[in-house]
Design a protein around this motif. Structure first.
Motif, PDB file in Angstrom:
ATOM      1  N   GLU A 183      -7.938   1.220   7.498  1.00  0.00           N
ATOM      2  CA  GLU A 183      -8.120   2.622   7.150  1.00  0.00           C
ATOM      3  C   GLU A 183      -6.809   3.378   7.267  1.00  0.00           C
ATOM      4  OE1 GLU A 183     -10.951   4.340   9.885  1.00  0.00           O
ATOM      5  OE2 GLU A 183      -9.499   4.406  11.516  1.00  0.00           O
ATOM      6  N   THR A 184      -6.796   4.544   6.627  1.00  0.00           N
ATOM      7  CA  THR A 184      -5.670   5.467   6.735  1.00  0.00           C
ATOM      8  C   THR A 184      -6.251   6.837   7.063  1.00  0.00           C
ATOM      9  OG1 THR A 184      -4.412   4.219   5.093  1.00  0.00           O
ATOM     10  CG2 THR A 184      -3.685   6.474   5.533  1.00  0.00           C
ATOM     11  N   GLU A 185      -5.610   7.522   8.015  1.00  0.00           N
ATOM     12  CA  GLU A 185      -6.084   8.836   8.448  1.00  0.00           C
ATOM     13  C   GLU A 185      -4.933   9.835   8.450  1.00  0.00           C
ATOM     14  OE1 GLU A 185      -8.881   7.542  12.091  1.00  0.00           O
ATOM     15  OE2 GLU A 185      -6.751   7.635  12.579  1.00  0.00           O
ATOM     16  N   ARG A 186      -5.324  11.097   8.316  1.00  0.00           N
ATOM     17  CA  ARG A 186      -4.367  12.176   8.536  1.00  0.00           C
ATOM     18  C   ARG A 186      -5.146  13.380   9.028  1.00  0.00           C
ATOM     19  NH1 ARG A 186      -3.174  16.236   4.263  1.00  0.00           N
ATOM     20  NH2 ARG A 186      -4.833  16.034   2.746  1.00  0.00           N
ATOM     21  N   TYR A 219       0.715  10.413   8.580  1.00  0.00           N
ATOM     22  CA  TYR A 219      -0.398   9.499   8.339  1.00  0.00           C
ATOM     23  C   TYR A 219      -0.405   8.400   9.388  1.00  0.00           C
ATOM     24  CZ  TYR A 219      -1.002  11.454   3.662  1.00  0.00           C
ATOM     25  OH  TYR A 219      -1.239  12.294   2.611  1.00  0.00           O
ATOM     26  N   ARG A 220      -1.590   7.823   9.591  1.00  0.00           N
ATOM     27  CA  ARG A 220      -1.767   6.647  10.442  1.00  0.00           C
ATOM     28  C   ARG A 220      -2.580   5.642   9.636  1.00  0.00           C
ATOM     29  NH1 ARG A 220      -3.007  11.135  12.716  1.00  0.00           N
ATOM     30  NH2 ARG A 220      -5.244  10.816  12.585  1.00  0.00           N
ATOM     31  N   ALA A 221      -2.077   4.425   9.536  1.00  0.00           N
ATOM     32  CA  ALA A 221      -2.813   3.385   8.817  1.00  0.00           C
ATOM     33  C   ALA A 221      -2.995   2.189   9.733  1.00  0.00           C
ATOM     34  CB  ALA A 221      -2.066   2.977   7.548  1.00  0.00           C
ATOM     35  N   TRP A 232      -5.833  -4.241   5.341  1.00  0.00           N
ATOM     36  CA  TRP A 232      -5.843  -2.812   5.591  1.00  0.00           C
ATOM     37  C   TRP A 232      -7.243  -2.405   6.030  1.00  0.00           C
ATOM     38  CZ3 TRP A 232      -8.596   0.806   2.482  1.00  0.00           C
ATOM     39  CH2 TRP A 232      -8.375   2.144   2.819  1.00  0.00           C
ATOM     40  N   GLU A 283      -1.238  -0.288  14.102  1.00  0.00           N
ATOM     41  CA  GLU A 283      -1.285   1.052  13.533  1.00  0.00           C
ATOM     42  C   GLU A 283       0.121   1.509  13.192  1.00  0.00           C
ATOM     43  OE1 GLU A 283      -3.977   4.341  14.903  1.00  0.00           O
ATOM     44  OE2 GLU A 283      -2.050   5.160  15.524  1.00  0.00           O
ATOM     45  N   LYS A 328       0.816  -1.215   0.000  1.00  0.00           N
ATOM     46  CA  LYS A 328       0.000   0.000   0.000  1.00  0.00           C
ATOM     47  C   LYS A 328       0.853   1.271   0.000  1.00  0.00           C
ATOM     48  CE  LYS A 328      -4.350   1.628   1.592  1.00  0.00           C
ATOM     49  NZ  LYS A 328      -4.911   1.787   0.275  1.00  0.00           N
ATOM     50  N   TYR A 329       2.005   1.214   0.681  1.00  0.00           N
ATOM     51  CA  TYR A 329       2.885   2.378   0.806  1.00  0.00           C
ATOM     52  C   TYR A 329       4.310   1.973   0.444  1.00  0.00           C
ATOM     53  CZ  TYR A 329      -1.216   3.927   3.240  1.00  0.00           C
ATOM     54  OH  TYR A 329      -2.516   4.224   3.549  1.00  0.00           O
TER      55      TYR A 329
END
Length: 142
Positions: free
Chosen positions: A77-80, A65-67, A75, A55, A37-38
């Motif tokens: 979720e991903t947040e920022r 970012y936090r995934a 996976w 996380e 994913k990254y």
């Protein structure tokens, strides 16, 4: 990662329970999914959150970012965190019309495996907090 103290302090500030996890204690499937994913990120900080998810905290082009990943490597979720000025106009308009008396405490842009992209806005009035999820068109999701 250069900012573990920053993330630790944020977790204390927001009352989130984290358990640091050493890189060698992360399930291989979680690490593989993260790399897919990254692909450009090689040094995430790992924690186990209150939901039991692994996380990762990392940066892309200077943005934090936090995934989250479940134990099977899926996976979640991903947040920022973002600023109010970065919210879509329709969300700002909805907040102004329906929640003008509230103070914005935190805004997160979230990409979720089932819900897709949405904005989680934490509001506060008279000591009470309220989390509201908006889609890009200002519609309330929760």
């Amino acid at each position: 990662m250069k900012y573990p103290l920053f993330f630790y302090m944020c977790s204390l500030f927001f009352g989130i329970s984290y358990q640091s996890v050493a890189q060698n204690n992360i399930p291989e499937k979680v690490k593989q999914t993260f790399k897919l994913k990254y692909p450009g990120e090689n040094d995430p900080d790992w924690h186990k959150d209150k939901n039991g998810y692994y996380e990762s905290n990392f940066k892309i082009k200077g943005e934090h970012y936090r995934a989250d990943f479940d134990v099977s490597g899926q996976w979640v979720e991903t947040e920022r965190n973002i600023k109010k000025k970065d919210l879509p106009k329709k969300i700002k308009d909805k907040i102004k019309s329906d929640f003008d008396d509230y103070k914005i405490v935190e805004i997160e842009e979230v990409d979720h495996h089932a819900k897709g992209k949405f904005y989680d806005v934490e509001l506060k009035i008279k000591g009470k907090k309220k989390d509201i999820e908006f889609d890009e068109n200002g519609q309330i999701l929760n």
